[in-house]
Enzyme design. Structure first.
Site, PDB file in Angstrom:
ATOM      1  N   LYS A   1      85.288   5.075 -68.717  1.00  0.00           N
ATOM      2  CA  LYS A   1      85.223   5.910 -67.533  1.00  0.00           C
ATOM      3  C   LYS A   1      84.348   6.017 -66.697  1.00  0.00           C
ATOM      4  O   LYS A   1      83.210   5.753 -66.885  1.00  0.00           O
ATOM      5  CB  LYS A   1      85.263   7.442 -68.124  1.00  0.00           C
ATOM      6  CG  LYS A   1      85.649   8.711 -67.197  1.00  0.00           C
ATOM      7  CD  LYS A   1      87.094   8.636 -66.558  1.00  0.00           C
ATOM      8  CE  LYS A   1      86.966   9.624 -65.301  1.00  0.00           C
ATOM      9  NZ  LYS A   1      88.382   9.415 -64.939  1.00  0.00           N
TER      10      LYS A   1
ATOM     11  N   CYS B   1      87.939   4.517 -55.433  1.00  0.00           N
ATOM     12  CA  CYS B   1      88.834   5.603 -55.670  1.00  0.00           C
ATOM     13  C   CYS B   1      89.324   6.672 -54.599  1.00  0.00           C
ATOM     14  O   CYS B   1      88.706   6.960 -53.691  1.00  0.00           O
ATOM     15  CB  CYS B   1      88.058   6.661 -56.661  1.00  0.00           C
ATOM     16  SG  CYS B   1      88.842   8.128 -57.178  1.00  0.00           S
TER      17      CYS B   1
ATOM     18  N   ILE C   1      94.198  -4.130 -59.469  1.00  0.00           N
ATOM     19  CA  ILE C   1      93.950  -3.005 -58.596  1.00  0.00           C
ATOM     20  C   ILE C   1      93.560  -1.862 -59.135  1.00  0.00           C
ATOM     21  O   ILE C   1      93.932  -1.430 -60.344  1.00  0.00           O
ATOM     22  CB  ILE C   1      95.302  -2.931 -57.524  1.00  0.00           C
ATOM     23  CG1 ILE C   1      96.408  -2.559 -58.316  1.00  0.00           C
ATOM     24  CG2 ILE C   1      95.341  -4.157 -56.754  1.00  0.00           C
ATOM     25  CD1 ILE C   1      97.774  -2.196 -57.519  1.00  0.00           C
TER      26      ILE C   1
HETATM   27  C1  LIG Z   1      94.049   9.221 -65.325  1.00  0.00           C
HETATM   28  C2  LIG Z   1      93.343   7.914 -64.647  1.00  0.00           C
HETATM   29  C3  LIG Z   1      92.058   7.782 -64.450  1.00  0.00           C
HETATM   30  C4  LIG Z   1      91.249   6.850 -63.891  1.00  0.00           C
HETATM   31  N1  LIG Z   1      90.132   6.818 -63.752  1.00  0.00           N
HETATM   32  C5  LIG Z   1      89.472   5.649 -63.200  1.00  0.00           C
HETATM   33  C6  LIG Z   1      88.001   5.666 -63.157  1.00  0.00           C
HETATM   34  O1  LIG Z   1      87.417   6.553 -63.398  1.00  0.00           O
HETATM   35  N2  LIG Z   1      87.659   4.628 -62.372  1.00  0.00           N
HETATM   36  C7  LIG Z   1      88.275   3.564 -61.847  1.00  0.00           C
HETATM   37  O2  LIG Z   1      87.710   2.569 -61.406  1.00  0.00           O
HETATM   38  N3  LIG Z   1      89.457   3.675 -61.791  1.00  0.00           N
HETATM   39  C8  LIG Z   1      90.298   4.731 -62.682  1.00  0.00           C
HETATM   40  N4  LIG Z   1      91.640   4.606 -62.762  1.00  0.00           N
HETATM   41  C9  LIG Z   1      92.271   3.521 -62.480  1.00  0.00           C
HETATM   42  C10 LIG Z   1      92.641   2.586 -63.716  1.00  0.00           C
HETATM   43  O3  LIG Z   1      91.585   2.022 -64.142  1.00  0.00           O
HETATM   44  C11 LIG Z   1      93.459   1.486 -63.232  1.00  0.00           C
HETATM   45  O4  LIG Z   1      92.824   0.655 -62.204  1.00  0.00           O
HETATM   46  C12 LIG Z   1      94.970   1.980 -62.605  1.00  0.00           C
HETATM   47  O5  LIG Z   1      95.249   2.907 -63.487  1.00  0.00           O
HETATM   48  C13 LIG Z   1      95.770   0.753 -62.385  1.00  0.00           C
HETATM   49  O6  LIG Z   1      96.208   0.367 -63.961  1.00  0.00           O
HETATM   50  P1  LIG Z   1      97.439   0.755 -64.695  1.00  0.00           P
HETATM   51  O7  LIG Z   1      98.522   0.717 -63.952  1.00  0.00           O
HETATM   52  O8  LIG Z   1      97.611  -0.045 -66.021  1.00  0.00           O
HETATM   53  O9  LIG Z   1      97.332   2.291 -65.171  1.00  0.00           O
HETATM   54  C14 LIG Z   1      92.250   5.568 -63.389  1.00  0.00           C
HETATM   55  C15 LIG Z   1      93.588   5.634 -63.389  1.00  0.00           C
HETATM   56  C16 LIG Z   1      94.141   6.757 -64.368  1.00  0.00           C
HETATM   57  C17 LIG Z   1      95.565   6.845 -64.689  1.00  0.00           C
END
Ligand SMILES: Cc1cc2nc3c(=O)[nH]c(=O)nc-3n(C[C@H](O)[C@H](O)[C@H](O)COP(=O)(O)O)c2cc1C
Ligand SMILES: Cc1cc2nc3c(=O)[nH]c(=O)nc-3n(C[C@H](O)[C@H](O)[C@H](O)COP(=O)(O)OP(=O)(O)OC[C@H]3O[C@@H](n4cnc5c(N)ncnc54)[C@H](O)[C@@H]3O)c2cc1C
Ligand code: FES
Lengths: 308, 272
Positions: A46, A131, A192
Site C-alpha cells: 500500500k 493518484c 496504469i
Molecule cells: C482500492 C484501491 C486502492 C489503491 N491504492 C493505490 C495506492 O495506494 N498507490 C498506488 O500507486 N495505486 C493504488 N491503486 C491503483 C492500483 O495499484 C492499480 O494501479 C489500479 O487499480 C489498476 O489495476 P487493476 O485494474 O488491476 O486494479 C489502488 C487501487 C484500488 C482499487
C-alpha cells in the site's frame, strides 16, 4: 523447467512476472492465508507517506460495470509503522518487497526515499506520481512531464534502490510522460494507475462517493492499459510493468505479449485473494503448452501488421 | 477465513423480495463460524466476473454440511442470487469479520436481541447459538414495515413457545401486527421498566442502530451493533468500508467494518 524469471533493473530480478498492485494487497501478510508470498514475483505494498494518512471519508467505493471506483484517498499507516510492524513479517515470508510511496512535495518524496533506502529488506521502490484522488496530492506530478522528471531525478539522487515510476493514465501523451521519467533516471515504469471517474445516484441526486470523483480499476480498464503499455514501449527502452484489469493468466499473458516485462494484479485480488498465485501458475502452464522454455522469449513477441 | 467453491443446495422464496439460500461448505467453515460473522459470495453466475465484486451476507443459520443466508433483493447481485438454480457452484469466502462476543454477552443477567427487517439474519444465528449453549433470559424484539415483510416470525414464535427463557415482541411501522411503531420504542419501554440491565445485540437499518446506541448509552447498558457498508474485499485490504471510531484522531479516525466488525461495541463508534 520453465524459466519464469524476469529482470526489471540491475539488482531486481523476479522469480516470475507476477506482482501485486499497490493498494490492493494491503501490506502483504493479509494474503498469507491464501497464497505463499514468496511464490509471487514481488509484493507491492500500500502506498506509504511520511506520516500516517486518514484518507477520505466514506462512501469510498462503488462497483461499476466490470470495474470499481475508489476514493480511498491514500490512507496508510505511515512509514514508521510500516518499517516496525509490517516489513519484518514480509522479510520472514521471504517476499520480494517493493515499497510504493508518495508525498505532497518533492521534499517529502525525497525524505521518504531516504528513509526507505537505509532499510534492509526492501528490494525496490515504486514512486506513485499519479493518484487522482487526493486534491493536494500527486496529481500535478503525474500529469506534467517536467515536474514528473524533476521529482524522479530528485528521488533518484537519494536512493540506490531500483526505482519504478508508476504513471497516471489521466494524460494525453502517456509516452511523453514515460520518456520524461526514463530520462530522469527511473529504472522501470509501471502503468496504469486508476482512471479518474465518477458515479451519481439518481435517487438522492448526489454523487455516490464522498470525494465526488474516484479512480476506476478492474477489467473495464484493461484495453486502455494495454494500449498505453504498447505506446510507452514504442518510445522507451527500460522495462515496463503492465497494470490494469488483470484477473487471469490470459490477461497477464496479453500484457507480456505486448512487451510488458512484468504485470501487477490489483482489483482481481479482492475478488479472488489467491488469484496472483493462480496467474503465475497459469503463465507457466501456457508456456509449457507452447513449448516455450523462457518467459523472456514470449515477452514482446506481438506480431504487428506490416504498416505499423 | 477460507476460500471455497460452494454448491447452491436450495433456494426458497420467503416474501416477494426476500429468499433464503442454502450453500454447501467444508466442515472447517462450520467449526470456525461465530454468530454475527459474514461471507463474501460470488454473484457472477452466468457471466464471468460480471458483477465483479463478491457481495457480503451475514450467515443466518448453520446446517450439518451447509449454511443458510437470508437475502433481500435490492439490486443486480441480489437479483441474480434470487434466480440462482440449485446445483449452481459459487465461490465463497468466509467466515469473515468478528461476530458477537458470546462469552461477554452470556455473562450478563439479560440479553436483548433487536432486529429490523433483513437485520434478522445475524440475529437469528446469534439466537440459535445462545439457545444451543445455555443463556440468561432472552428478549427478542423484531420489526419490519408491515406484517408481510416480517421474516422468520413463525419459527421465532415456535421457539418462544418452547423456550421458557425467551420472550418475543414484534413491531410493525403500519401496526399490521404487534406494536404499531418502531422497535426502538419497545426497547425504550423495556429499558425504562426497570429490572436487570440487559446487553443489547442488534442489526438493522442504520437509523435504528444509531437510536439503539443512544438508548443503551442513556441506560448504561452495553450494546453490540452489526453494521453494513459497501465492501470490495471483505477482509481488510481495500479500505473501502471504514466508519468513524469514537476515540480516533485526525490520522487514525477509522475502523474497518469488514475486519474490525461488522459487530461493534456501540460505545466505540461515532455513528453520526
Ligand atoms: C482500492 C484501491 C486502492 C489503491 N491504492 C493505490 C495506492 O495506494 N498507490 C498506488 O500507486 N495505486 C493504488 N491503486 C491503483 C492500483 O495499484 C492499480 O494501479 C489500479 O487499480 C489498476 O489495476 P487493476 O485494474 O488491476 O486494479 C489502488 C487501487 C484500488 C482499487
Ligand atoms: C456485513 C454485511 C452483512 C450483510 N448481510 C446481509 C444479509 O444477511 N442479507 C441481505 O439481504 N443483505 C445483507 N447485506 C447487504 C448486502 O450485502 C447488499 O444488499 C448487497 O451487497 C447488494 O448487492 P446488489 O448487487 O444486489 O445491489 P447493488 O446493485 O450493488 O446496490 C443496490 C442497493 O443496495 C445498496 N447496497 C449495496 N451494497 C451494499 C452493502 N454492502 N451494504 C448495504 N447496502 C448495500 C446500495 O446502496 C443500493 O441502494 C449485508 C452487508 C454487509 C456489509
Ligand atoms: S471491504 Fe475491503 S477493507 Fe473492508
Amino acid at each position: 523447467m520453465i524459466d519464469l524469471s524476469v529482470s526489471l533493473a540491475p539488482g531486481l530480478c523476479l522469480k516470475n512476472p507476477v506482482m501485486t498492485a499497490s493498494g490492493t494487497f494491503g501490506y502483504g501478510r493479509e494474503y498469507e492465508p491464501y497464497l505463499e508470498l514468496d511464490q509471487l514475483g514481488a509484493v507491492v505494498t500500500k502506498g506509504l507517506s511520511l506520516l500516517p494518512k486518514a484518507g477520505n471519508p466514506p462512501p469510498r467505493i462503488m462497483e461499476t460495470p466490470c470495474g470499481m471506483l475508489n476514493a480511498i484517498g491514500l490512507e496508510n499507516i505511515g512509514v514508521e509503522a510500516f518499517l516496525r510492524d509490517e516489513l519484518p513479517g514480509l522479510k520472514a515470508a521471504k517476499a520480494t518487497v517493493v515499497v510504493n510511496f508518495f508525498g505532497e512535495t518533492v521534499d517529502e518524496y525525497v525524505e521518504l526515499a531516504g528513509i526507505l533506502d537505509r532499510e534492509a529488506g526492501i528490494d525496490a521502490l515504486e514512486i506513485n506520481i499519479s493518484c487522482p484522488n487526493v486534491k493536494a496530492g500527486g496529481l500535478q506530478f503525474g500529469t506534467d512531464p517536467e515536474m514528473a522528471a524533476g521529482l524522479v531525478a530528485a528521488v533518484r539522487r537519494q536512493t540506490s534502490l531500483p526505482l519504478i515510476t508508476k504513471l497516471s493514465p489521466n494524460v494525453t501523451d502517456i509516452a511523453g510522460m514515460a520518456v520524461a521519467v526514463a530520462e530522469a533516471g527511473s529504472d522501470c515504469i509501471s502503468l496504469i494507475n486508476t482512471l479518474t471517474g465518477m458515479a451519481v445516484d439518481l435517487q438522492s441526486g448526489r454523487p455516490v462517493l464522498a470525494n465526488v470523483t474516484g479512480g476506476l480499476s478492474g477489467p473495464a480498464i484493461k484495453p486502455v492499459a494495454l494500449r498505453m503499455v504498447y505506446q510507452v514501449l514504442q518510445k522507451v527502452k527500460i522495462p515496463v510493468i503492465g497494470i490494469g484489469g488483470i484477473t487471469s493468466a490470459r490477461d497477464a499473458l496479453e500484457f507480456l505479449l505486448v512487451g510488458a516485462t512484468a504485470v501487477q494484479i490489483g482489483t482481481g485480488n479482492f475478488v479472488n485473494p489467491a488469484v496472483a498465485a493462480e496467474i503465475a501458475a497459469g503463465i507457466e502452464a501456457f508456456l509449457r503448452e507452447r513449448s516455450i522454455s523462457r518467459v523472456s522469449e514470449f515477452i514482446g513477441s506481438l506480431q504487428l501488421p506490416e504498416s505499423c | 477465513m477460507i476460500l471455497f467453491h460452494s454448491t447452491v443446495l436450495q433456494r426458497e422464496t420467503i416474501t416477494p423480495d426476500t429468499f433464503s439460500i442454502r450453500l454447501s461448505c467444508p466442515k472447517e467453515f462450520l467449526q470456525r463460524f461465530n454468530p454475527g460473522q459474514f461471507v463474501m459470495v460470488d454473484v457472477a453466475v452466468s457471466s464471468h466476473l460480471d458483477p465483479l465484486l463478491k457481495r457480503p451476507f451475514s450467515v443466518c443459520r448453520l446446517r450439518d454440511d451447509s449454511f443458510e443466508l437470508l437475502v433481500k433483493a435490492v439490486g443486480r447481485g441480489t437479483g441474480i442470487l434470487q434466480q440462482v438454480a440449485a446445483g449452481t457452484v459459487l465461490s465463497v469466502h468466509g467466515p469473515l469479520g468478528n461476530g458477537f462476543p458470546l462469552a461477554t454477552i452470556t455473562g450478563k443477567p439479560k440479553i436483548m436481541l433487536v432486529a429490523g427487517g433483513i437485520g434478522i439474519a445475524p440475529i437469528f444465528s446469534l439466537l440459535n447459538g445462545l439457545l444451543a449453549s445455555g443463556h440468561p433470559p432472552l428478549e427478542l424484539i423484531v420489526g419490519a414495515r408491515t406484517a408481510a415483510e416480517l421474516l422468520c416470525t413463525d419459527e421465532l414464535r415456535k421457539r418462544a413457545d418452547q423456550e421458557k427463557g425467551l420472550q418475543l415482541s414484534i413491531a410493525t411501522d403500519d401496526g399490521s401486527v404487534g406494536h404499531h411503531g418502531l422497535v426502538t420504542e419497545l426497547v425504550s419501554w423495556q429499558l425504562k421498566s426497570g429490572g436487570e440491565k440487559p446487553v443489547i445485540c442488534a442489526c438493522g437499518p442504520l437509523p435504528m442502530l444509531i437510536a439503539l446506541g443512544k438508548l443503551a448509552a442513556e441506560a448504561s447498558c452495553s450494546c453490540y451493533l452489526s453494521l453494513e457498508s459497501r465492501m470490495a474485499c471483505g477482509f481488510g485490504v481495500c479500505l473501502g468500508c471504514v466508519t468513524r471510531k469514537k476515540t480516533g484522531d485526525d490520522r487514525h479516525p477509522w475502523v474497518k467494518i469488514c475486519q474490525d466488525g461488522p459487530v461493534f461495541d456501540a460505545e466505540t463508534l461515532r455513528l453520526l
